[in-house]
Design a protein around this motif. Structure first.
Motif, short mmCIF file in Angstrom:
data_model
loop_
_atom_site.label_atom_id
_atom_site.label_comp_id
_atom_site.label_asym_id
_atom_site.label_seq_id
_atom_site.Cartn_x
_atom_site.Cartn_y
_atom_site.Cartn_z
N VAL A 197 -6.68 5.32 -1.77
CA VAL A 197 -7.18 6.51 -1.14
C VAL A 197 -7.87 5.96 0.40
CG1 VAL A 197 -9.71 8.01 -1.17
CG2 VAL A 197 -8.36 7.35 -3.10
N VAL A 198 -9.08 5.06 0.09
CA VAL A 198 -9.25 4.74 1.76
C VAL A 198 -7.72 4.51 3.08
CG1 VAL A 198 -10.37 3.64 3.04
CG2 VAL A 198 -11.02 4.10 0.65
N THR A 199 -7.33 3.48 2.55
CA THR A 199 -6.27 3.84 3.58
C THR A 199 -5.74 5.06 3.72
OG1 THR A 199 -5.69 1.19 2.04
CG2 THR A 199 -4.31 1.84 3.63
N TYR A 200 -4.91 5.89 2.92
CA TYR A 200 -4.15 7.11 3.32
C TYR A 200 -5.48 7.70 4.04
CZ TYR A 200 -1.33 11.33 2.12
OH TYR A 200 -1.23 12.30 2.04
N LEU A 201 -6.55 8.30 3.97
CA LEU A 201 -7.88 8.68 4.30
C LEU A 201 -7.83 8.01 6.13
CD1 LEU A 201 -10.61 9.45 2.68
CD2 LEU A 201 -8.71 11.04 3.08
N LEU A 202 -7.10 6.90 6.26
CA LEU A 202 -7.61 6.28 7.82
C LEU A 202 -6.05 6.84 8.22
CD1 LEU A 202 -8.97 4.19 9.50
CD2 LEU A 202 -7.76 2.32 8.44
N THR A 203 -4.92 5.94 7.62
CA THR A 203 -3.48 6.62 7.90
C THR A 203 -2.90 7.99 8.50
OG1 THR A 203 -2.72 4.21 6.44
CG2 THR A 203 -1.32 5.64 7.37
N GLU B 172 -5.17 10.71 8.44
CA GLU B 172 -6.30 11.56 8.51
C GLU B 172 -6.95 13.00 8.20
OE1 GLU B 172 -5.98 11.21 13.24
OE2 GLU B 172 -7.26 9.61 13.73
N ARG B 173 -6.20 12.44 6.78
CA ARG B 173 -6.23 14.00 5.97
C ARG B 173 -5.73 13.78 4.63
NH1 ARG B 173 0.07 14.17 7.20
NH2 ARG B 173 0.52 13.64 5.02
N LEU B 174 -6.71 14.72 3.67
CA LEU B 174 -6.67 14.08 2.54
C LEU B 174 -5.52 14.42 1.39
CD1 LEU B 174 -9.75 15.28 2.63
CD2 LEU B 174 -9.49 16.82 0.15
N PRO B 175 -5.65 13.43 0.62
CA PRO B 175 -4.19 13.06 -0.42
C PRO B 175 -3.92 14.04 -0.86
CG PRO B 175 -6.24 11.68 -1.09
CD PRO B 175 -6.45 12.07 -0.08
N THR B 176 -2.95 14.18 -1.44
CA THR B 176 -2.34 15.57 -2.25
C THR B 176 -3.83 16.00 -3.62
OG1 THR B 176 -0.58 15.62 -1.45
CG2 THR B 176 -0.42 16.76 -3.44
N LEU B 177 -3.90 16.24 -4.22
CA LEU B 177 -5.19 16.58 -4.88
C LEU B 177 -5.05 17.21 -6.07
CD1 LEU B 177 -8.52 16.68 -3.38
CD2 LEU B 177 -7.44 14.82 -3.69
N ASP B 178 -5.21 16.56 -7.64
CA ASP B 178 -4.68 17.96 -8.81
C ASP B 178 -5.63 19.30 -8.81
OD1 ASP B 178 -6.76 16.76 -9.85
OD2 ASP B 178 -5.70 15.04 -11.46
N ARG B 179 -5.63 19.74 -9.98
CA ARG B 179 -5.93 20.82 -10.22
C ARG B 179 -7.68 20.49 -10.23
NH1 ARG B 179 -6.49 22.31 -15.61
NH2 ARG B 179 -5.47 21.19 -17.19
N MET B 180 -7.54 19.41 -10.75
CA MET B 180 -8.92 18.42 -11.25
C MET B 180 -9.51 17.69 -10.15
SD MET B 180 -9.51 19.50 -14.05
CE MET B 180 -10.40 19.06 -15.10
N GLY B 181 -8.79 17.81 -8.14
CA GLY B 181 -9.44 17.17 -7.64
C GLY B 181 -9.44 15.69 -7.20
N ARG B 182 -8.40 15.06 -8.23
CA ARG B 182 -7.88 14.25 -8.02
C ARG B 182 -7.09 13.64 -7.33
NH1 ARG B 182 -7.90 14.08 -14.65
NH2 ARG B 182 -6.33 14.96 -14.03
N PRO B 183 -7.03 12.91 -6.70
CA PRO B 183 -5.24 12.10 -6.24
C PRO B 183 -4.12 12.46 -7.03
CG PRO B 183 -7.27 10.56 -5.42
CD PRO B 183 -7.62 10.61 -6.39
N ALA B 184 -3.22 12.48 -6.67
CA ALA B 184 -2.37 13.43 -7.75
C ALA B 184 -1.58 11.65 -8.07
CB ALA B 184 -1.32 14.18 -7.28
N THR C 296 0.42 -1.26 -0.35
CA THR C 296 0.23 0.17 0.03
C THR C 296 1.18 0.99 -0.25
OG1 THR C 296 -1.91 -1.26 1.36
CG2 THR C 296 -1.25 1.29 0.87
N ALA C 297 1.70 1.16 0.98
CA ALA C 297 3.08 2.58 0.68
C ALA C 297 3.54 2.77 -0.42
CB ALA C 297 3.85 2.40 1.82
N THR C 298 3.55 1.89 -1.04
CA THR C 298 4.39 1.44 -2.18
C THR C 298 3.19 2.20 -3.96
OG1 THR C 298 5.96 0.09 -1.95
CG2 THR C 298 5.59 0.73 -4.58
N SER C 299 2.04 1.73 -3.25
CA SER C 299 0.94 2.43 -4.43
C SER C 299 0.66 3.97 -4.09
CB SER C 299 0.01 1.09 -4.36
OG SER C 299 -0.10 1.45 -3.25
N LEU C 300 1.03 4.29 -3.05
CA LEU C 300 0.69 5.60 -2.39
C LEU C 300 1.92 6.33 -2.84
CD1 LEU C 300 -1.06 5.08 0.98
CD2 LEU C 300 -1.97 5.97 -1.60
#
Length: 361
Positions: free
Chosen positions: A202-208, A210-222, A26-30
């Motif tokens: 994405v769910v794992t990142y939120l849980l780990t 406790e904040r949103l992942p970095t998003l691009d200008r379109m609001g998608r996880p970069a 999971t860490a690698t995929s993120l």
């Protein structure tokens, strides 16, 4: 005491070794590297499962179908383990008033702490009458649950962009989630459907964290939408070399040449298909012989046929577009040959002149 993700995994017979392997993958995929694996492990061991309400608007359920077919041996259990999925009218056992009562219970018990996952979009025309659930328009249900949520995950292109439901002339006024809910953070995870491992990450990142992942200008996880499919496509060398399939069963197609001329939208589509891939990392559409249709991009459904070629794609070096690449390459080579011949002739002429001068002396 609230169960953690790790508690439930152990109860299901998952070994510590498999759990740590999951954290590392999971860490690698993120894109966080191996150093983040212990943080993910600690979070999953110590933090209670994240309460999630999963709503369905106008959609085909392909996001749920993708999610429950996660390739990793642990992510397939995410619904019952990592998440406290309190409501999902597609897979939950309860129905009718019993199911709808869960929504009020979640709002009261987890106010400001639950994640609202939305698959599909609300139609706004005729006061939302084109999508009714539990005796009320879906748009009302969405607004009601969004009011007390922590954040919203817009699963798939339906929730993120509107998708085919919003195709012109859009008689139901199908509208993406972020245009209806404007006072909550919205994480867009587009795709038709999204890649299951991307959804889980994405769910794992939120849980780990406790904040949103970095998003691009379109609001998608970069981390997953920061590069074009074209950038990491294994057929990219054929594109740069001007080698293209001209029809579905020609020699170029059999040799695995680039599918750009067959309408592939990889050069304009941002997604992780060419790196994460599908079905345990086995393949993705381009690898199976069909061009990308750009399903994670906004408005892909109204941009002509899936087999219309993307025009004016700039390439490296000598290439300008697929039609001219061969001629341009030949022209450059020809010019180089001509220049070399001219320089050689000039050198010979000078050499002869020098010899004549010496003889004249």
């Amino acid at each position: 005491m609230t169960n953690t993700f790790y508690d439930l995994l152990r109860r299901q017979g998952i070994t510590r070794r498999s759990f740590l392997k999951f954290c590392s993958l999971t860490a690698t995929s993120l894109g966080l590297g191996a150093a983040a694996a212990p943080r993910i492990a600690h979070a999953l061991e110590s933090k209670p499962r994240t309460p999630v309400v999963w709503l369905h608007g106008l959609e085909c359920t392909c996001c749920t179908e993708s999610f429950i077919r996660s390739a990793h041996p642990l992510t397939k259990d995410v619904v019952l383990s990592m998440l406290s999925l309190d409501y999902d009218d597609t897979i939950m056992a309860a129905a009718g008033h019993q199911a709808e009562a869960v929504l009020e219970e979640v709002k009261a018990k987890y106010k400001g702490r639950y994640i609202l996952a939305v698959e599909g979009n609300p139609p706004l025309n005729e006061d939302g009458m084109y999508c009714f659930q539990g005796g009320r328009p879906f748009v009302e249900k969405l607004k009601d649950m969004a009011a007390d949520c922590q954040a919203i995950i817009a699963w798939g292109s339906c929730a993120s962009w509107g998708c085919v439901q919003a195709a012109k002339p859009n008689p139901t006024r199908a509208t993406p989630v972020h245009k209806v809910i404007t006072d909550k953070p919205v994480i867009k995870v587009p795709g038709c459907p999204p890649i299951p491992e991307v959804m889980t990450a994405v769910v794992t990142y939120l849980l780990t964290f406790e904040r949103l992942p970095t998003l691009d200008r379109m609001g998608r996880p970069a981390m997953f939408y920061g590069q074009r499919i074209h950038d990491k496509c294994y057929r990219r060398p054929h594109f740069d070399a001007g080698q293209f399939a001209e029809s579905w069963d020609d020699e170029g197609a059999r040799k695995g040449y680039c599918l750009y001329k067959m309408g592939c939208k990889g050069p304009t589509t941002y997604n992780a298909c060419s790196t994460v891939r599908w079905n345990e990392g086995t393949s993705f559409p381009i690898q199976s012989g069909h061009g990308c249709i750009g399903c994670s991009e906004e408005g892909f459904w109204d941009k002509g046929s899936f087999y219309d070629r993307v025009t004016d794609i700039k390439q490296f070096g000598i290439e300008s577009n697929a039609d001219k690449v061969g001629a341009t390459a030949a022209g450059v080579v020809g010019a180089a040959v001509a220049a070399h011949a001219a320089v050689t002739a000039l050198a010979r002429a000078r050499n002869k002149t020098g010899i004549a001068v010496k003889q004249g002396e």
